[in-house]
Design a protein around this motif. Structure first.
Motif, PDB file in Angstrom:
ATOM      1  N   GLY A 104      42.224  43.802  24.682  1.00 60.83           N
ATOM      2  CA  GLY A 104      43.256  44.263  25.659  1.00 60.83           C
ATOM      3  C   GLY A 104      43.572  43.009  26.683  1.00 60.83           C
ATOM      4  O   GLY A 104      44.591  42.707  26.671  1.00 60.83           O
ATOM      5  N   LEU A 105      42.319  42.281  27.007  1.00 59.76           N
ATOM      6  CA  LEU A 105      42.853  41.198  27.721  1.00 59.76           C
ATOM      7  C   LEU A 105      43.457  39.964  26.865  1.00 59.76           C
ATOM      8  O   LEU A 105      44.329  39.404  27.601  1.00 59.76           O
ATOM      9  CB  LEU A 105      41.360  40.863  28.349  1.00 59.76           C
ATOM     10  CG  LEU A 105      40.603  41.445  29.543  1.00 59.76           C
ATOM     11  CD1 LEU A 105      39.268  40.865  29.822  1.00 59.76           C
ATOM     12  CD2 LEU A 105      41.680  41.594  30.523  1.00 59.76           C
ATOM     13  N   VAL A 106      43.062  39.703  25.576  1.00 58.68           N
ATOM     14  CA  VAL A 106      43.804  38.585  24.922  1.00 58.68           C
ATOM     15  C   VAL A 106      45.011  39.151  24.591  1.00 58.68           C
ATOM     16  O   VAL A 106      45.828  38.215  24.843  1.00 58.68           O
ATOM     17  CB  VAL A 106      42.893  38.645  23.520  1.00 58.68           C
ATOM     18  CG1 VAL A 106      43.553  37.801  22.614  1.00 58.68           C
ATOM     19  CG2 VAL A 106      41.379  37.958  23.859  1.00 58.68           C
ATOM     20  N   ARG A 107      45.298  40.394  24.404  1.00 55.45           N
ATOM     21  CA  ARG A 107      46.519  40.922  24.008  1.00 55.45           C
ATOM     22  C   ARG A 107      47.538  40.658  25.396  1.00 55.45           C
ATOM     23  O   ARG A 107      48.803  40.592  25.282  1.00 55.45           O
ATOM     24  CB  ARG A 107      46.613  42.330  23.420  1.00 55.45           C
ATOM     25  CG  ARG A 107      46.229  42.217  22.018  1.00 55.45           C
ATOM     26  CD  ARG A 107      46.306  43.766  21.495  1.00 55.45           C
ATOM     27  NE  ARG A 107      47.667  44.180  21.345  1.00 55.45           N
ATOM     28  CZ  ARG A 107      48.140  44.901  20.466  1.00 55.45           C
ATOM     29  NH1 ARG A 107      47.471  45.325  19.696  1.00 55.45           N
ATOM     30  NH2 ARG A 107      49.369  45.134  20.426  1.00 55.45           N
ATOM     31  N   GLY A 108      46.806  41.120  26.272  1.00 54.83           N
ATOM     32  CA  GLY A 108      47.501  41.125  27.678  1.00 54.83           C
ATOM     33  C   GLY A 108      48.046  39.438  27.957  1.00 54.83           C
ATOM     34  O   GLY A 108      49.177  38.932  28.512  1.00 54.83           O
ATOM     35  N   ALA A 109      46.981  38.600  27.741  1.00 52.26           N
ATOM     36  CA  ALA A 109      47.186  37.083  27.940  1.00 52.26           C
ATOM     37  C   ALA A 109      48.329  36.544  27.046  1.00 52.26           C
ATOM     38  O   ALA A 109      49.283  35.843  27.557  1.00 52.26           O
ATOM     39  CB  ALA A 109      45.991  36.153  27.864  1.00 52.26           C
ATOM     40  N   GLU A 110      48.353  36.977  25.867  1.00 53.70           N
ATOM     41  CA  GLU A 110      49.412  36.414  24.874  1.00 53.70           C
ATOM     42  C   GLU A 110      50.543  37.069  25.354  1.00 53.70           C
ATOM     43  O   GLU A 110      51.813  36.309  25.149  1.00 53.70           O
ATOM     44  CB  GLU A 110      48.876  37.167  23.387  1.00 53.70           C
ATOM     45  CG  GLU A 110      47.869  36.348  23.067  1.00 53.70           C
ATOM     46  CD  GLU A 110      47.600  36.917  21.482  1.00 53.70           C
ATOM     47  OE1 GLU A 110      48.155  37.593  20.712  1.00 53.70           O
ATOM     48  OE2 GLU A 110      46.746  36.324  20.990  1.00 53.70           O
ATOM     49  N   SER A 111      50.908  38.242  25.561  1.00 50.77           N
ATOM     50  CA  SER A 111      52.347  38.840  26.132  1.00 50.77           C
ATOM     51  C   SER A 111      52.565  38.211  27.183  1.00 50.77           C
ATOM     52  O   SER A 111      53.782  38.183  27.579  1.00 50.77           O
ATOM     53  CB  SER A 111      52.072  40.303  26.227  1.00 50.77           C
ATOM     54  OG  SER A 111      51.268  40.750  27.217  1.00 50.77           O
TER      55      SER A 111
END
Length: 114
Positions: A104-111
């Motif tokens: 979730g943190l990686v996806r949030g950082a990518e978005s």
């Protein structure tokens, strides 16, 4: 450990990891994964964290390090003591939670980069 005891521990790790991942994904919508992805991440996280916990001497007793002298008495009654079962379950649960949080943190950082 016998093959059946090892299979039981792996099953507990996988199920607890998936359970922790589903609970985290339900309460934290930022992860936004499909149920298959959540289950896979939970299983992998549960197995990985339990493996890592087995490498740390202070935690190895709680996840089934039967080579240790403390668990030598458990061999007479079997290696699946309640302490080992609970330790493996908690390590699997935390591994599933951590894996979904990292995703979730990686996806949030990518978005956020877009």
């Amino acid at each position: 450990m016998s093959g059946l005891a090892t299979a039981a521990l792996l099953l507990i790790e996988a199920l607890c990891g998936a359970g922790g991942a589903f609970a985290t994904a339900r309460f934290w919508r930022m992860a936004a994964l499909s149920w298959r992805s959540v289950a896979a991440a939970g299983v992998v996280g549960g197995l990985a964290l339990t493996l890592l916990a087995g490498q740390i001497p202070a935690l190895a007793n709680f996840v089934g390090n039967v080579e240790n002298a403390v668990d030598a008495t458990a061999r007479g009654v079997g290696t699946l003591t309640p302490r080992v079962l609970i330790g493996v379950g908690i390590a699997g649960l935390l591994g599933g939670i951590l894996s979904v949080c990292v995703i979730g943190l990686v996806r949030g950082a990518e978005s956020g980069r877009r």
